[in-house]
Design a protein around this motif. Structure first.
Motif, mmCIF file in Angstrom:
data_model
loop_
_atom_site.group_PDB
_atom_site.id
_atom_site.type_symbol
_atom_site.label_atom_id
_atom_site.label_comp_id
_atom_site.label_asym_id
_atom_site.label_seq_id
_atom_site.Cartn_x
_atom_site.Cartn_y
_atom_site.Cartn_z
ATOM 1 N N TRP A 177 0.818 -1.216 0.000
ATOM 2 C CA TRP A 177 0.000 0.000 0.000
ATOM 3 C C TRP A 177 0.850 1.264 0.000
ATOM 4 C CZ3 TRP A 177 -4.902 0.231 -1.190
ATOM 5 C CH2 TRP A 177 -5.679 -0.928 -1.067
ATOM 6 N N LEU A 178 2.027 1.203 0.596
ATOM 7 C CA LEU A 178 2.902 2.372 0.617
ATOM 8 C C LEU A 178 3.378 2.727 -0.794
ATOM 9 C CD1 LEU A 178 4.192 4.360 2.619
ATOM 10 C CD2 LEU A 178 6.187 2.870 2.694
ATOM 11 N N VAL A 179 3.742 1.731 -1.562
ATOM 12 C CA VAL A 179 4.195 1.964 -2.947
ATOM 13 C C VAL A 179 3.067 2.536 -3.786
ATOM 14 C CG1 VAL A 179 5.031 0.841 -5.044
ATOM 15 C CG2 VAL A 179 5.972 0.185 -2.827
ATOM 16 N N HIS A 180 1.873 1.968 -3.660
ATOM 17 C CA HIS A 180 0.737 2.452 -4.453
ATOM 18 C C HIS A 180 0.298 3.850 -4.011
ATOM 19 C CE1 HIS A 180 -0.112 -0.825 -7.142
ATOM 20 N NE2 HIS A 180 -0.122 -1.707 -6.163
ATOM 21 N N THR A 181 0.349 4.125 -2.710
ATOM 22 C CA THR A 181 -0.009 5.451 -2.224
ATOM 23 C C THR A 181 0.965 6.502 -2.724
ATOM 24 O OG1 THR A 181 -0.971 4.492 -0.212
ATOM 25 C CG2 THR A 181 -0.457 6.845 -0.168
ATOM 26 N N SER A 182 2.252 6.180 -2.702
ATOM 27 C CA SER A 182 3.271 7.099 -3.212
ATOM 28 C C SER A 182 3.063 7.364 -4.695
ATOM 29 C CB SER A 182 4.665 6.512 -2.963
ATOM 30 O OG SER A 182 5.662 7.343 -3.518
ATOM 31 N N ALA A 183 2.771 6.320 -5.458
ATOM 32 C CA ALA A 183 2.533 6.485 -6.898
ATOM 33 C C ALA A 183 1.285 7.322 -7.159
ATOM 34 C CB ALA A 183 2.403 5.118 -7.553
ATOM 35 N N PHE A 184 0.243 7.120 -6.364
ATOM 36 C CA PHE A 184 -0.990 7.882 -6.548
ATOM 37 C C PHE A 184 -0.755 9.370 -6.265
ATOM 38 C CE2 PHE A 184 -4.985 9.664 -4.976
ATOM 39 C CZ PHE A 184 -5.841 9.344 -6.020
ATOM 40 N N LEU A 185 -0.027 9.681 -5.181
ATOM 41 C CA LEU A 185 0.262 11.073 -4.844
ATOM 42 C C LEU A 185 1.131 11.730 -5.912
ATOM 43 C CD1 LEU A 185 0.959 10.781 -1.006
ATOM 44 C CD2 LEU A 185 -1.012 11.868 -2.101
ATOM 45 N N ALA A 186 2.079 10.952 -6.488
ATOM 46 C CA ALA A 186 2.952 11.494 -7.521
ATOM 47 C C ALA A 186 2.176 11.896 -8.763
ATOM 48 C CB ALA A 186 4.025 10.469 -7.886
ATOM 49 N N ALA A 187 1.038 11.253 -8.993
ATOM 50 C CA ALA A 187 0.249 11.536 -10.192
ATOM 51 C C ALA A 187 -0.913 12.487 -9.932
ATOM 52 C CB ALA A 187 -0.282 10.231 -10.779
ATOM 53 N N CYS A 188 -1.133 12.903 -8.680
ATOM 54 C CA CYS A 188 -2.275 13.764 -8.360
ATOM 55 C C CYS A 188 -2.155 15.139 -9.016
ATOM 56 C CB CYS A 188 -2.411 13.914 -6.839
ATOM 57 S SG CYS A 188 -3.251 12.532 -6.043
ATOM 58 N N PHE A 189 -0.998 15.768 -8.903
ATOM 59 C CA PHE A 189 -0.841 17.094 -9.506
ATOM 60 C C PHE A 189 -0.933 17.043 -11.030
ATOM 61 C CE2 PHE A 189 1.905 20.317 -11.457
ATOM 62 C CZ PHE A 189 1.251 21.463 -11.049
ATOM 63 N N PRO A 190 -0.219 16.135 -11.719
ATOM 64 C CA PRO A 190 -0.378 16.065 -13.181
ATOM 65 C C PRO A 190 -1.806 15.784 -13.616
ATOM 66 C CG PRO A 190 1.554 14.842 -12.496
ATOM 67 C CD PRO A 190 0.816 15.208 -11.247
ATOM 68 N N ALA A 191 -2.567 15.033 -12.813
ATOM 69 C CA ALA A 191 -3.938 14.703 -13.185
ATOM 70 C C ALA A 191 -4.912 15.848 -12.925
ATOM 71 C CB ALA A 191 -4.394 13.454 -12.428
ATOM 72 N N CYS A 192 -4.673 16.638 -11.887
ATOM 73 C CA CYS A 192 -5.608 17.696 -11.486
ATOM 74 C C CYS A 192 -5.306 19.045 -12.132
ATOM 75 C CB CYS A 192 -5.604 17.856 -9.962
ATOM 76 S SG CYS A 192 -6.170 16.405 -9.050
#
Length: 308
Positions: A265-280
């Motif tokens: 879950w830590l790896v997936h959470t980090s990946a999700f946060l890394a993509a939040c700004f480019p997506a929003c």
């Protein structure tokens, strides 16, 4: 594959798809507008660079995460892992540099009424393309160590010498070089974030001072209007605050992973946060920038004329 894996896969799929769609729309719109009207403003050139970097971040991180969430953990070989992580690091650094340039450019624009700042703005306008080129070059060179340390999991035999990123691994058997790797990545990022915070604080100060000066003008006005310059500054401040927030959380989790504290879950959470700004960020620009609608209408009118 469990229900949580399916939820993760769908979540990454929506994030990547909608983010890439929004960034691609803006990139195409700014590119076509440039050919229709070559007098493209510098801020639009920077936004084009930002949307391109965001697209690369989303695709290089989102697609592997989607496949990993759906159970495809060994779909990349050694070269594929190196290229995917290298492209993501370069694009992420470029997104940071471009956001920093946007914030700095807007801060100078707010202060361009004085002769000293006006001269600085004029010199900056002439060299902005060169600065963007050096940002690309710097990030391409700074992240070359990624090509040395990222491995495919099935090519890394000793589990004590790697950090598992589900579909790729980071080799950590050379402490000195690993320290150099972290320093090479973190120092430019910390420097750019410091500039972002400084220029954002300055813009807030200028806007507050301007608001106090003109407060008496709008005292009896029910719906005072803001200048385009103020609206652009508010949009960039929103982008900067989003970037710093998501980047800081992702940086903390990434450092935690590099130190060997790896969980699914830590790896997936980090990946999700890394993509939040480019997506929003593209949707923030679309909603807040009224000129995007104007450019879209002008583009469709030109298409209709060509069709006729």
């Amino acid at each position: 594959m469990t229900s949580s894996d399916i939820i993760l896969g769908v979540l990454f799929l929506f994030q990547t798809a909608f983010g890439a769609l929004g960034n691609s729309f803006l990139l195409g719109l700014y590119s076509i507008t440039f050919f229709i009207d070559p007098r493209l403003r510098i801020i639009h050139f920077l936004l084009s660079n930002l949307t391109l970097a965001n697209d690369l971040v989303l695709l290089s991180k989102g697609i592997p995460q989607i496949m990993a969430a759906f159970g495809f953990n060994n779909f990349l070989d050694d070269i594929g892992c190196k290229l995917v992580f290298y492209l993501h690091r370069v694009a992420r650094g470029l997104s940071l540099c471009t956001t920093c340039l946007l914030s700095t450019f807007q801060a100078i624009t707010l202060s361009s009424r004085s002769s000293r700042w006006a001269d600085l703005k004029a010199r900056g306008l002439k060299s902005i393309v060169s600065i963007c080129f050096w940002c690309w070059t710097l990030n391409l060179v700074a992240h070359y160590l990624t090509l040395l340390y990222i491995k495919s999991p099935n090519r890394t035999k000793n589990i004590t010498e790697r950090n598992d990123f589900i579909y790729c691994s980071l080799k950590t058997d050379v402490p000195l070089n690993a320290t150099l790797y972290i320093f090479t990545i973190s120092f430019p990022d910390v420097f750019c974030v410091a500039i972002l915070i400084g220029t954002s604080g300055y813009m807030v100060f200028v806007l507050c001072r301007h608001h106090q000066r003109v407060k008496y003008i709008h005292h009896n006005t029910i719906t005072p209007t803001s200048s385009p310059e103020t609206k652009a500054t508010q949009t960039i401040l929103l982008l900067v605050s989003m970037f710093v927030s998501f980047y800081s959380l992702n940086a903390i989790l990434t450092l935690y992973i590099y130190l060997g504290k790896v969980t699914f879950w830590l790896v997936h959470t980090s990946a999700f946060l890394a993509a939040c700004f480019p997506a929003c960020s593209p949707f923030v620009l679309i909603v807040s920038d009224s000129e995007i609608l104007k450019y879209s209408l002008a583009f469709w009118k030109r298409i209709k004329l060509l069709v006729k």
